[in-house]
Design a protein around this motif. Structure first.
Motif, PDB file in Angstrom:
ATOM      1  N   UNK A 778      36.373  15.953 -45.033  1.00 43.59           N
ATOM      2  CA  UNK A 778      35.564  15.372 -43.978  1.00 43.59           C
ATOM      3  C   UNK A 778      35.309  13.890 -44.192  1.00 43.59           C
ATOM      4  N   UNK A 779      34.932  13.517 -45.421  1.00 42.07           N
ATOM      5  CA  UNK A 779      34.685  12.107 -45.714  1.00 42.07           C
ATOM      6  C   UNK A 779      35.977  11.301 -45.680  1.00 42.07           C
ATOM      7  N   UNK A 780      37.042  11.892 -46.168  1.00 42.51           N
ATOM      8  CA  UNK A 780      38.330  11.190 -46.129  1.00 42.51           C
ATOM      9  C   UNK A 780      38.754  10.948 -44.688  1.00 42.51           C
ATOM     10  N   UNK A 781      38.467  11.882 -43.795  1.00 43.25           N
ATOM     11  CA  UNK A 781      38.806  11.708 -42.384  1.00 43.25           C
ATOM     12  C   UNK A 781      38.030  10.563 -41.747  1.00 43.25           C
ATOM     13  N   UNK A 782      36.778  10.342 -42.181  1.00 48.22           N
ATOM     14  CA  UNK A 782      36.008   9.201 -41.680  1.00 48.22           C
ATOM     15  C   UNK A 782      36.724   7.906 -42.041  1.00 48.22           C
ATOM     16  N   UNK A 783      37.158   7.803 -43.301  1.00 49.60           N
ATOM     17  CA  UNK A 783      37.854   6.597 -43.732  1.00 49.60           C
ATOM     18  C   UNK A 783      39.151   6.377 -42.987  1.00 49.60           C
ATOM     19  N   UNK A 784      39.892   7.439 -42.740  1.00 48.58           N
ATOM     20  CA  UNK A 784      41.174   7.301 -42.039  1.00 48.58           C
ATOM     21  C   UNK A 784      40.986   6.738 -40.634  1.00 48.58           C
ATOM     22  N   UNK A 785      40.075   7.326 -39.876  1.00 47.15           N
ATOM     23  CA  UNK A 785      39.855   6.865 -38.504  1.00 47.15           C
ATOM     24  C   UNK A 785      39.307   5.446 -38.484  1.00 47.15           C
ATOM     25  N   UNK A 786      38.327   5.155 -39.350  1.00 48.26           N
ATOM     26  CA  UNK A 786      37.708   3.832 -39.347  1.00 48.26           C
ATOM     27  C   UNK A 786      38.705   2.756 -39.755  1.00 48.26           C
ATOM     28  N   UNK A 787      39.480   2.996 -40.787  1.00 48.43           N
ATOM     29  CA  UNK A 787      40.446   1.988 -41.244  1.00 48.43           C
ATOM     30  C   UNK A 787      41.483   1.707 -40.163  1.00 48.43           C
ATOM     31  N   UNK A 788      42.000   2.761 -39.555  1.00 47.51           N
ATOM     32  CA  UNK A 788      43.000   2.557 -38.499  1.00 47.51           C
ATOM     33  C   UNK A 788      42.376   1.824 -37.314  1.00 47.51           C
ATOM     34  N   UNK A 789      41.162   2.222 -36.915  1.00 45.43           N
ATOM     35  CA  UNK A 789      40.513   1.586 -35.776  1.00 45.43           C
ATOM     36  C   UNK A 789      40.195   0.122 -36.021  1.00 45.43           C
ATOM     37  N   UNK A 790      39.669  -0.197 -37.190  1.00 37.04           N
ATOM     38  CA  UNK A 790      39.316  -1.584 -37.503  1.00 37.04           C
ATOM     39  C   UNK A 790      40.572  -2.441 -37.647  1.00 37.04           C
ATOM     40  N   UNK A 791      41.613  -1.883 -38.276  1.00 37.66           N
ATOM     41  CA  UNK A 791      42.858  -2.638 -38.449  1.00 37.66           C
ATOM     42  C   UNK A 791      43.519  -2.925 -37.099  1.00 37.66           C
ATOM     43  N   UNK A 792      43.583  -1.927 -36.224  1.00 39.79           N
ATOM     44  CA  UNK A 792      44.203  -2.153 -34.920  1.00 39.79           C
ATOM     45  C   UNK A 792      43.368  -3.105 -34.071  1.00 39.79           C
ATOM     46  N   UNK A 793      42.028  -3.080 -34.260  1.00 43.03           N
ATOM     47  CA  UNK A 793      41.172  -4.013 -33.512  1.00 43.03           C
ATOM     48  C   UNK A 793      41.464  -5.453 -33.922  1.00 43.03           C
ATOM     49  N   UNK A 794      41.589  -5.704 -35.225  1.00 43.25           N
ATOM     50  CA  UNK A 794      41.894  -7.062 -35.685  1.00 43.25           C
ATOM     51  C   UNK A 794      43.297  -7.480 -35.250  1.00 43.25           C
ATOM     52  N   UNK A 795      44.253  -6.571 -35.383  1.00 44.02           N
ATOM     53  CA  UNK A 795      45.627  -6.891 -34.998  1.00 44.02           C
ATOM     54  C   UNK A 795      45.720  -7.201 -33.504  1.00 44.02           C
ATOM     55  N   UNK A 796      45.049  -6.390 -32.690  1.00 49.05           N
ATOM     56  CA  UNK A 796      45.088  -6.614 -31.244  1.00 49.05           C
ATOM     57  C   UNK A 796      44.449  -7.945 -30.880  1.00 49.05           C
ATOM     58  N   UNK A 797      43.316  -8.278 -31.525  1.00 43.28           N
ATOM     59  CA  UNK A 797      42.641  -9.539 -31.205  1.00 43.28           C
ATOM     60  C   UNK A 797      43.507 -10.736 -31.577  1.00 43.28           C
ATOM     61  N   UNK A 798      44.105 -10.715 -32.761  1.00 43.37           N
ATOM     62  CA  UNK A 798      44.879 -11.867 -33.238  1.00 43.37           C
ATOM     63  C   UNK A 798      46.188 -12.020 -32.474  1.00 43.37           C
ATOM     64  N   UNK A 799      46.729 -10.932 -31.952  1.00 41.08           N
ATOM     65  CA  UNK A 799      47.979 -11.019 -31.191  1.00 41.08           C
ATOM     66  C   UNK A 799      47.709 -11.287 -29.710  1.00 41.08           C
ATOM     67  N   UNK A 800      46.824 -10.508 -29.121  1.00 43.88           N
ATOM     68  CA  UNK A 800      46.661 -10.548 -27.668  1.00 43.88           C
ATOM     69  C   UNK A 800      45.944 -11.809 -27.203  1.00 43.88           C
ATOM     70  N   UNK A 801      44.804 -12.143 -27.807  1.00 50.12           N
ATOM     71  CA  UNK A 801      44.034 -13.283 -27.306  1.00 50.12           C
ATOM     72  C   UNK A 801      44.776 -14.615 -27.450  1.00 50.12           C
ATOM     73  N   UNK A 802      45.364 -14.947 -28.599  1.00 52.51           N
ATOM     74  CA  UNK A 802      46.137 -16.190 -28.666  1.00 52.51           C
ATOM     75  C   UNK A 802      47.339 -16.194 -27.727  1.00 52.51           C
ATOM     76  N   UNK A 803      47.975 -15.029 -27.550  1.00 49.47           N
ATOM     77  CA  UNK A 803      49.129 -14.956 -26.656  1.00 49.47           C
ATOM     78  C   UNK A 803      48.726 -15.265 -25.216  1.00 49.47           C
ATOM     79  N   UNK A 804      47.668 -14.610 -24.747  1.00 47.99           N
ATOM     80  CA  UNK A 804      47.203 -14.868 -23.382  1.00 47.99           C
ATOM     81  C   UNK A 804      46.748 -16.312 -23.235  1.00 47.99           C
TER      82      UNK A 804
END
Length: 837
Positions: A778-804
């Motif tokens: 259960x605790x490991x699942x929290x880390x998996x979802x949070x890490x993926x969500x935070x990483x994709x949020x940073x990646x999307x911001x750095x790629x999408x906003x400068x591109x637009x």
């Protein structure tokens, strides 16, 4: 608005810098006090802690525990060896267990003699008449066998066999009322079970740990004695909910230690990689420690405990609480080359105060929304994380500048010159159109992953892998021995009449559902099933039994006095005759006449009773548990409680989470949108800021689907936090990008702010990545979802906003060039393309 915040920041900093030594001293004193308070925090690993105290399942479980004291049992599984060896070991073990002060009772055998002897009272009138006919036929057979010349009608030679078969059938029927003839064992299963009743419920984690340790010591000591079991493969295992609770508690405590160390090391490593300065790292760590310590001290004062989801909250606070400090220190180090320390701090605060407060507000707001939930899994996480982030931010706005004033700021090393750090930003913006197209294609392709993401329906996936394997192995043995006897929902009723009424009303409904194959209940059982049916008049039946006793053949009665005489068939008939004689001698009985041990399983010391609904599914299946709750709710009637058990806790959490999640997520989205719109005062910029967050959630689900990861009862509550954390990147980037009017300016903005975003994202990810070293699923699942969500949020911001932004800059540049060509050629500028004044 920005100027007002700048003036406020200046006044705030003037006081902080003027009293920097006092602020540091007070902060250290408060931190020491907070650590002392936080050390008293307890971790409640019981899943019931994730439900409101007034939830029907929690109230019904509490009612059961108040009436019965304890509804769970500690199971000792004796596996292997021969039956005689197991019996000998159990007989030696039971007195030792009974002497344990933490056990009320030890139950290793449940003889069915009472129901065998009273079997005639459970017969219907038609069944009793059939018995009478068989006894008369047997009487005629015995008479004709003893005096054939006196017999007019020929005897039926199969009369004894038919009577014996009928008696054995009634004996088996009586045994089924208790489930066992003697020991808790089953033919074909090389195992035996001992059931022990503890003094306190399994929800008390510390007690469960102590009890399991005591039981293991006792069983091991008896196993080591000389006896028939010595030198055999006989194995003794402790099982049951107490073991699960103790194992879960030990796993979580171990996870807290491992995750805390991993998180601290990870944050240190990120800070050193980003700033490459011991002084910089220490000036960030001191206010971070202060903020986290204050948070945990306040948590003890408000809640006094942590639950399964908040157990590792300190690592989360370490990751997110340092974000503001990273952005501030990065800006101060940029300004230090042109201004003294005090002025560099002022410039940094003045330039960052608005995006910093908005970014913090979105995250704190998301946590605040969670804190308003009725679902403790949301509420307590939101409360602790929200207050923690506020206190960490307070530390970064007071202790951090005071420390900078006290120890100074070191300028970045030469190898970190702006020209070199902008290379990756220029590469990112070199072909914005192509990057935009690739982003769109990948987003569309992500649908294949999104469609595969699922919710984990097996609640035991929340356990550590070893604990889950051991639990399922022991459950398989107990199921083979007890059948469905250990998987049930309990309904507490006030009296025997209510129990009978509930069963009478529920059984027709249950039978109808069984016929359609829609029932999750195998059978309904209550205390009235241990009594003769209401249609039997026990006084009249006693009179009929006495008349039947007079018909016993005298020859069979003589064999009862000398059982060793006669042929094997006659001896078998004699044994049946003796059993029948006991049946005929039994007196009418009521609920109080039942064997005390059996009565104690259905009647509480306060006089209340339980009705049981046995499950026809694995109790760890959440979806079936939800169906079980919905079905048994119709069976409980108006008694004021519901059927409850382990599976209903999982199902109730799922139901509450399903109801609360859309509301909490919707409120969090609304708050985030409102805060961003308030800061930017532009719908276009607000949409741009939030677009990466939407893409990040989409990419997160796609990644989970492709990787085979699932949402669980514990990681779904983390989604609102990902919303609040993920939008911060867009807030910081948009604040800088909207001031750039060229590709070169965009590159500079991205390199400066993007580096801070990546550093802050890295520390936040490290805080949640510490969950990944946890043993519990259960605790490991929290880390998996949070890490993926935070990483994709940073990646999307750095790629999408400068591109637009780059596409917008290029479009404006092309428009201006076109306008200049038109003006040089003497053409007329179309109204729609006139340059703005």
């Amino acid at each position: 608005m920005r100027r007002a915040f700048a003036r406020l920041a200046d006044r705030w900093l003037d006081r902080v810098l003027a009293s920097h030594r006092v602020i540091v001293a007070v902060a250290i004193a408060l931190t020491v006090l907070s650590i002392a308070l936080a050390s008293r925090l307890q971790i409640d690993s019981d899943l019931r802690a994730l439900l409101p105290k007034d939830h029907p399942v929690v109230e019904s479980l509490a009612g059961l525990e108040r009436s019965f004291g304890v509804i769970d049992d500690l199971r000792v599984l004796v596996v292997g060896g021969t039956q005689e060896q197991r019996h000998a070991y159990v007989e030696a073990l039971v007195p030792e267990l009974a002497a344990c002060p933490d056990l009320v009772d030890v139950d290793h055998r449940l003889r069915s003699d009472f129901f065998v002897e009273h079997a005639l009272y459970f017969l219907t009138n038609a069944e009793f008449e059939e018995l009478q006919e068989h006894v008369l036929a047997w009487q005629h057979y015995e008479f004709c066998t003893a005096a054939p010349d006196s017999c007019i009608d020929p005897p039926d030679p199969k009369a004894p066999e038919r009577l014996r078969a009928l008696i054995e059938a009634r004996q088996a029927q009586a045994v089924r009322r208790t489930g066992f003839e003697d020991y808790y064992e089953r033919d074909g299963v090389d195992a035996q079970v001992v059931l022990a009743t503890p003094t306190r419920p399994s929800s008390e984690s510390d007690f469960a740990v102590r009890l399991v340790d005591e039981a293991r010591q006792i069983t091991a000591a008896v196993r080591a004695r000389p006896g028939p079991w010595a030198g055999t493969d006989l194995e003794v295992r402790i099982a049951g909910r107490y073991v699960s609770q103790a194992a879960g508690n030990a796993a979580i405590r171990g996870d807290v230690g491992r995750s805390g160390v991993a998180g601290a090391i990870g944050v240190l490593l990120v800070l050193f990689l980003v700033f490459r300065s011991t002084r910089a790292v220490l000036t960030l760590l001191v206010p971070l420690v202060c903020g986290v310590a204050w948070s945990m001290g306040l948590t003890w004062a408000l809640l006094g405990r942590l639950n399964l989801i908040t157990a590792l909250i300190t690592t989360v606070l370490m990751g997110i609480g340092i974000d503001a400090g990273i952005h501030l220190l990065g800006r101060v180090r940029q300004e230090i080359a042109e201004a003294p320390v005090d002025e560099a701090i002022r410039r940094a605060f003045r330039g960052l105060i608005v995006p910093l407060l908005v970014a913090a507000s979105t995250t704190i707001g998301a946590f605040a929304v969670m804190a308003t939930s009725d679902f403790p899994a949301f509420r307590e996480f939101g409360l602790i994380a929200g207050l923690g982030l506020v206190l960490c931010l307070l530390a970064m706005l007071t202790v951090f500048p005071a420390l900078l004033r006290l120890v100074g700021v070191k300028a970045p090393p030469p190898g970190r010159a702006p020209g070199r750090t902008r290379r990756w930003a220029k590469a990112l913006l070199r072909r914005p159109g192509a990057l935009f197209a690739v982003t769109v294609i990948l987003t569309l392709a992500a649908f294949q992953g999104v469609r595969k993401v699922q919710f984990e329906q097996n609640a035991r996936a929340l356990l550590a892998a070893d604990d889950r394997a051991s639990l399922e192995r022991d459950l398989e043995i107990t199921r083979r021995i007890f059948g469905d006897e250990l998987g049930a929902g309990y309904l507490l009723v006030d009296d025997l009449a209510t129990a009978r009424r509930v069963l009478d009303e529920a059984r027709p409904r249950h039978a109808a559902r069984l016929q359609t194959g829609e029932s999750t209940v195998s059978r309904l059982v209550g205390p009235t099933d241990l009594l003769p049916p209401p249609s039997v008049d026990q006084a009249a039946r006693r009179q009929a039994i006495e008349e039947l006793a007079e018909a016993l053949p005298e020859r069979a009665l003589a064999r009862m006095e000398a059982p060793e005489a006669g042929t094997p068939d006659e001896l078998m008939t004699a044994r049946d005759a003796r059993l029948l004689q006991k049946m005929l001698a039994a007196e009418p009985f009521g609920i109080d006449d039942l064997p005390p041990r059996l009565l104690g399983k259905v009647r509480a010391p306060d006089g209340r009773y339980i009705v049981l609904a046995y499950m026809n599914f694995d109790g760890g299946n959440i979806a079936d548990g939800v169906r079980f709750i919905e079905e048994t709710r119709a069976y409980s009637g108006d008694v004021g409680s519901v059927f409850v058990g382990e599976t209903t806790v999982y199902a109730a959490i799922y139901q509450l989470m399903s109801a609360e999640s859309p509301v909490i997520l919707g409120m969090a989205v609304f708050l985030v949108v409102a805060l961003v719109l308030w800061q930017l005062r532009s719908i276009t910029l607000t949409v741009m800021t939030l677009l990466p967050l939407g893409l990040a959630l989409w990419w997160m689900c796609a990644t989970m689907g492709l990787a085979g990861l699932r949402f669980t009862l514990l990681n779904v509550p983390i989604l609102p936090a990902i919303l609040g954390l993920g939008v911060d990147n867009g807030v910081y980037l948009i604040d800088r990008l909207r001031r750039a009017h060229s590709v070169e300016g965009l590159a500079a903005s991205v390199s400066e702010t993007g580096s801070a975003i990546l550093a802050a994202t890295a520390t936040t990810m490290v805080g949640f990545a510490a969950f990944l070293v946890a043993h519990t699923g259960g605790l490991r699942g929290i880390g998996q979802v949070a890490v993926i969500g935070i990483a994709t949020a940073a990646l999307a911001a750095i790629i999408v906003l400068p591109t637009i932004s780059a596409l917008q800059v290029r479009r404006r540049t092309h428009r201006r060039r076109r306008l200049r060509r038109l003006s040089r050629g003497g053409g007329t500028i179309p109204p729609t393309t006139r340059a703005p004044p």
